[in-house]
Design an enzyme around this catalytic site. Sequence first.
Site, PDB file in Angstrom:
ATOM      1  N   THR A  62      -8.382  37.392-136.162  1.00  0.00           N
ATOM      2  CA  THR A  62      -7.674  38.103-135.102  1.00  0.00           C
ATOM      3  C   THR A  62      -8.353  39.426-134.786  1.00  0.00           C
ATOM      4  O   THR A  62      -8.995  40.024-135.641  1.00  0.00           O
ATOM      5  CB  THR A  62      -6.209  38.375-135.494  1.00  0.00           C
ATOM      6  OG1 THR A  62      -6.182  39.163-136.688  1.00  0.00           O
ATOM      7  CG2 THR A  62      -5.451  37.077-135.710  1.00  0.00           C
TER       8      THR A  62
ATOM      9  N   ASN B  52      -7.569  43.137-134.016  1.00  0.00           N
ATOM     10  CA  ASN B  52      -6.521  44.134-134.170  1.00  0.00           C
ATOM     11  C   ASN B  52      -6.728  45.175-133.069  1.00  0.00           C
ATOM     12  O   ASN B  52      -7.637  45.991-133.131  1.00  0.00           O
ATOM     13  CB  ASN B  52      -6.621  44.775-135.556  1.00  0.00           C
ATOM     14  CG  ASN B  52      -5.450  45.678-135.866  1.00  0.00           C
ATOM     15  OD1 ASN B  52      -4.771  46.159-134.966  1.00  0.00           O
ATOM     16  ND2 ASN B  52      -5.212  45.913-137.146  1.00  0.00           N
TER      17      ASN B  52
ATOM     18  N   GLU C  17      -2.141  41.856-132.685  1.00  0.00           N
ATOM     19  CA  GLU C  17      -3.206  41.034-133.258  1.00  0.00           C
ATOM     20  C   GLU C  17      -3.388  39.782-132.408  1.00  0.00           C
ATOM     21  O   GLU C  17      -2.467  38.961-132.283  1.00  0.00           O
ATOM     22  CB  GLU C  17      -2.871  40.639-134.693  1.00  0.00           C
ATOM     23  CG  GLU C  17      -2.861  41.822-135.656  1.00  0.00           C
ATOM     24  CD  GLU C  17      -2.620  41.382-137.085  1.00  0.00           C
ATOM     25  OE1 GLU C  17      -3.421  41.731-137.965  1.00  0.00           O
ATOM     26  OE2 GLU C  17      -1.611  40.682-137.323  1.00  0.00           O
TER      27      GLU C  17
END
Length: 316
Positions: free
Chosen positions: A213, A215, A263
């Site tokens: 992911t 951030n 995310e």
Amino acid sequence: MKIISLHYPLTAGELEDAEPTTIAIGHFDGVHRGHQNVILTAVESARDSGAKAAVMTFHPHPKEVLGHSAGQYVSALTPLADKLECFERLGVDIVFVVQFDLAFAAVSPSMFVHDILRPLQVGRVVVGFDFAFGAKGAGNASVMRELCEPQAIEVSVIEPFLLDGEKVSSTRIRAMLAEGKPQVAAELIGAPYAVRGTVVQGEGRGRTIGYPTANVQPSASYVVPKIGVYAIRAEVDGQLYDAVLNIGVKPTFHEHLPEPVFEAHLFDFHESLYGKTVTLRLIAFLRAERKFESIDALIAQIKADAEEARSILISN
């Protein structure tokens, strides 16, 4: 598009390049379809008259300066940088960004017209039906017309923009986002609600479970939508990628985080995003965030979320 910062009282330097304008005035948080109607009216009028099309907006929001307890603006639908981009897309030539401070807050409606609009060579003002200005909001659209008429400044008042019989407003958009209804918010705005930010180092946990992911640290204090999982489109370097986004406090791994994190897992994207600017465009709400009893249960749910997001985004 020219951006001019103004401070009250205006100085000779701020006025030296003044030229005839038709000006839309408002805070314009969200730059939603009602706001667009006001601004486009000013743009079209300016084109017809040969004047410059201008917008006057205020920064920061008056409620931040005056500290009204009801609905303090600690967040924005469109922070100033995003707002300026919206104005440019609408064909605006000049944006006057007025510094809203205590000195400006004390300006009366009459002073606003005589000390600001007239020196700026404003020929026509376009405002929304619920426009308020001057100290303690003493002026409205009717007062603006009364004060401008002796100065040969025309005033146009735009009626509310209705959708499904209800007025389009920033308050309504905020409510839809809080309820997890990004599709409705998008209808009101005229585009998906978007949050822009920089990809920063996270905990790296997503990569270890097969779903890396990004951030995303928001670049400003945006309105945070309902906590949960969304199908989104992420813009990176001018390209759009289908993605799934979690806005939340990661209860499976943390007892408490001070604020929600963003995310995003971009589908079929394998490059490094660290340090890049990413714009997250919300398309659909999938589910509320919840705590899982095991990592395997979390992985299974992430897989299901990704599949549902892909399915939704194919048809949107």
